[in-house]
Write a protein that holds these residues in place. Sequence first.
Motif, short mmCIF file in Angstrom:
data_model
loop_
_atom_site.label_atom_id
_atom_site.label_comp_id
_atom_site.label_asym_id
_atom_site.label_seq_id
_atom_site.Cartn_x
_atom_site.Cartn_y
_atom_site.Cartn_z
N ASP A 115 52.88 56.23 41.38
CA ASP A 115 52.81 56.34 39.99
C ASP A 115 52.80 54.75 39.53
OD1 ASP A 115 53.11 58.97 39.63
OD2 ASP A 115 55.16 58.93 39.27
N GLY A 116 51.87 54.42 38.41
CA GLY A 116 51.81 53.16 38.11
C GLY A 116 50.46 52.72 37.27
N TYR A 117 49.96 51.60 37.20
CA TYR A 117 48.94 51.23 36.44
C TYR A 117 47.60 50.76 37.31
CZ TYR A 117 52.40 52.02 32.85
OH TYR A 117 53.35 52.53 31.91
N GLY A 118 46.54 51.15 37.16
CA GLY A 118 45.34 50.75 37.91
C GLY A 118 44.57 49.87 37.22
N PHE A 119 43.78 48.98 38.02
CA PHE A 119 42.95 47.97 37.22
C PHE A 119 42.05 47.48 38.38
CE2 PHE A 119 47.08 46.17 38.31
CZ PHE A 119 46.80 45.18 39.02
N PHE A 120 41.16 46.55 38.53
CA PHE A 120 40.22 46.10 39.19
C PHE A 120 40.55 44.65 39.99
CE2 PHE A 120 36.73 43.95 41.08
CZ PHE A 120 36.12 44.84 41.88
N GLY A 121 40.90 44.61 41.21
CA GLY A 121 40.84 43.19 41.90
C GLY A 121 42.24 43.01 42.14
N GLY A 122 42.70 42.00 42.94
CA GLY A 122 44.03 41.39 43.41
C GLY A 122 44.49 40.41 42.20
N LYS A 123 45.63 40.18 42.18
CA LYS A 123 46.19 39.06 41.40
C LYS A 123 47.00 38.24 41.94
CE LYS A 123 44.40 41.45 37.97
NZ LYS A 123 43.00 41.02 37.48
N ALA A 124 46.76 36.90 41.71
CA ALA A 124 47.34 35.83 42.21
C ALA A 124 48.83 35.78 41.66
CB ALA A 124 47.01 34.47 42.02
N ASP A 130 40.50 49.76 41.74
CA ASP A 130 40.80 49.78 43.01
C ASP A 130 42.09 49.32 43.63
OD1 ASP A 130 40.82 47.12 42.84
OD2 ASP A 130 39.38 46.46 44.29
N THR A 131 43.04 48.99 42.45
CA THR A 131 44.38 48.34 42.88
C THR A 131 45.38 49.19 41.76
OG1 THR A 131 43.37 46.36 43.63
CG2 THR A 131 45.74 46.30 43.02
N VAL A 132 46.62 49.40 42.31
CA VAL A 132 47.58 49.94 41.69
C VAL A 132 48.95 49.09 41.49
CG1 VAL A 132 49.00 52.28 41.24
CG2 VAL A 132 46.47 52.35 41.62
N VAL A 133 49.55 48.90 40.47
CA VAL A 133 50.57 48.15 40.72
C VAL A 133 51.59 49.40 40.11
CG1 VAL A 133 50.53 47.37 38.12
CG2 VAL A 133 52.01 46.36 39.79
N PRO A 166 52.30 37.79 43.04
CA PRO A 166 50.86 38.38 43.63
C PRO A 166 50.68 39.68 43.86
CG PRO A 166 51.91 37.32 45.34
CD PRO A 166 52.75 37.27 44.20
N ILE A 167 49.45 40.44 43.76
CA ILE A 167 49.14 41.53 44.30
C ILE A 167 48.02 41.68 44.91
CG2 ILE A 167 48.48 42.50 42.18
CD1 ILE A 167 49.72 45.11 42.72
N LYS A 168 47.76 42.43 46.17
CA LYS A 168 46.68 42.30 46.77
C LYS A 168 45.51 43.25 46.38
CE LYS A 168 48.25 40.72 51.32
NZ LYS A 168 48.44 41.08 52.71
N ALA A 169 44.41 43.13 46.34
CA ALA A 169 43.17 44.17 45.91
C ALA A 169 43.52 45.13 46.71
CB ALA A 169 41.90 43.48 46.10
N GLY A 170 43.59 46.56 46.34
CA GLY A 170 43.84 47.70 47.22
C GLY A 170 44.94 48.13 47.37
N ALA A 171 46.02 47.44 46.75
CA ALA A 171 47.46 47.58 46.86
C ALA A 171 47.71 49.04 46.37
CB ALA A 171 48.34 46.57 46.16
#
Length: 682
Positions: A338-347, A388-391, A408-413
């Motif tokens: 469960d979380g929030y989805g968006f595109f791409g990793g974050k620094a 493609d990524t969820v926090v 940071p969070i990696k793309a595809g996490a």
Amino acid sequence: MVDWSGGNDTGKSPRQDAIWACVARLGRAEAPQYLRNRKVAEDWLTQLFEAEIAAGRRVLAGFDFPFGYPKGYAAALTGKSDPFALWNWLENRIEDSPQSNNRFDLAGEINRQFGGRGPFWFNGLKRDVDGLPRKKTDYENSFSERRLAEKRAKGAFSCWQLGGAGAVGSQVLMGLPVLARLRRRFEAAVWPFEPLDKSIAIVEIWPSLTLGAAPAGQIKDAWQVREVARTVSTLEPDALAEMLAVDAPEEGWIFGLGHEDRLRQASAQPPRLTNDCFALPPGVHWTPVREALVLLQDRLTPVTGSETMPVAAATGRILAEDVVAARSNPPLPNTAVDGYGFFGGKAAGVHRMPLVEGRAAAGDRPGLVPLGSAVRILTGAALPDGVDTVVLQEDVTVSDGQIAFHGPIKAGANTRRAGEDVVQGDVALTQGARIGPAQAALLAASGVGDVSVRKPLRVAVLSTGAELVEAGNTAALGQIFDANRPMLLEMVRRFGHEPVDMGRVPDDRDALAARLEAASKAADLILTSGGASAGDEDHVSALLTEAGAMTLWRIAVKPGRPLALGMWSGVPVFGLPGNPVAAMTCALIFGRPAMARLAGSAWEEPQGFEVPAAFTKNKKHGRTEYLRARIRDGQAEVFASEGSGRISGLSWADGLVELPHDAAEIVPGTIVRYIPFASFGL
């Protein structure tokens, strides 16, 4: 079985629309033979028939073209209604060589006798043939267009059509002369015109009666003769006799017509075991356990048929063929949290993103999330386009329509890829796998609704010996209660097979033979206990020997040693020792993997574990020994007595300690192999 051709030589390379032949015995088909022309085919058939007759065997030879014409034609052409008069008439007039023949000219000559517009039609030559129409225009036929067999066999072609897709007219003209010569040379019997009481029996077949298109990459003619030969060779005598009970004295008949369902069922049957599958290599006297297991593995093949059933009902069954995933699992990329989805990793650092309205939950159709925005997403939901990524939700704060979180969070996490478990079109489970709860879940998740599975292996269990009494009854002095049968019946059930209780038989050879015959009709495997050695009262081995299908395997094993293996009416027989401890041990070590193989499963090796011994033993060289054992405080204890009559040791134990073929000195702490009963399925 032979797929014939009316055309010319087809060249060196195997191809469609050529002559193909295949030999099968007891459901085992040899490689199909490519025969490039009729001369080659007739020579090959002649050599085959000569070899089979010399070996004392009989041949059922099927050819895929009509053996007769519609009623009245033979008499009109030859003056006799005898179909063989027509065969001889054609043999005297057909001219044939690998590169040319006169079939179209002869058809024109015949047509001119009946007015010049029929009954034959189609001319494959560049030149015209007087009396033979190229097309069915202004065609006239004073005879029936089809035999009764063709009228009943949906899709069968008329014997008057000499060319075009599916036409058999040329095959008849060019095939009957060959059959006439083979019949004369080998004094063959031809069905349905004659009783099939000769060494060579010739029948008419039509593979398309029960077969459709060939599997991808296979030549249809070659595949069809192989399948027909394999299927017919599995038929029992009663079924064969019923299919041959046809009255068609002039027109002939198609073998199996009216029995299509039975043929389809027979085609699903595996090959039978041969009578010599248990024969030991020359010079073998005491066979080591490992060697005996290898011999069984090499020589046993599945004996159960197959059926199709829903996955939900197929648990416990063995797959008859590979199962291909109908859908990828997961079918789409989805979220693992469960979380929030968006595109791409974050620094590293704080990130803020606007939150779109709505949410993505499991079962929702994926939507679209603009670049730079986020969406609320729940575990298992397909990722919307643009995500493609969820926090994780616990790492996020939400306020004023936006989310904030630390990188940071990696793309595809926190996501799963589409098909990361199983990809559509890939093999999800292989042939021979037993379907348990986990396998059923995998098949269902892969979109598989129905599977082809083996029918349960039916194992008949029979106790022998005059000394045996049913438990609960009164036993006289010198009698004992039958302990083996209830033990073996339950073992068979726990192995995943279908037990068939055949009761007890005294030391009476006729009674035992009758019970074995009944068991062979009720089961796929017969499991006996007692009478398996070579003594005066060892009637199991004696009867199997008389039947010409028995081998006494003297196996270097303790407890056990004599194991009578043979065939009774085409059904394999495992003759176990009469001692319950030896019977159970042999059933576990030899019977269980053999049953699994006969049932269509892969060869099963029990899982053993290396543990320290809690006992002392000086083991001699020359045989593998199995001791009743259990694990206590991480060590293997063994039963106080190795006597095979101590049945209590079986219930005391949780498994077996396997001591190898070579000599061994066992003291407390020596590492030994322990096999829990659970590894055998008990």
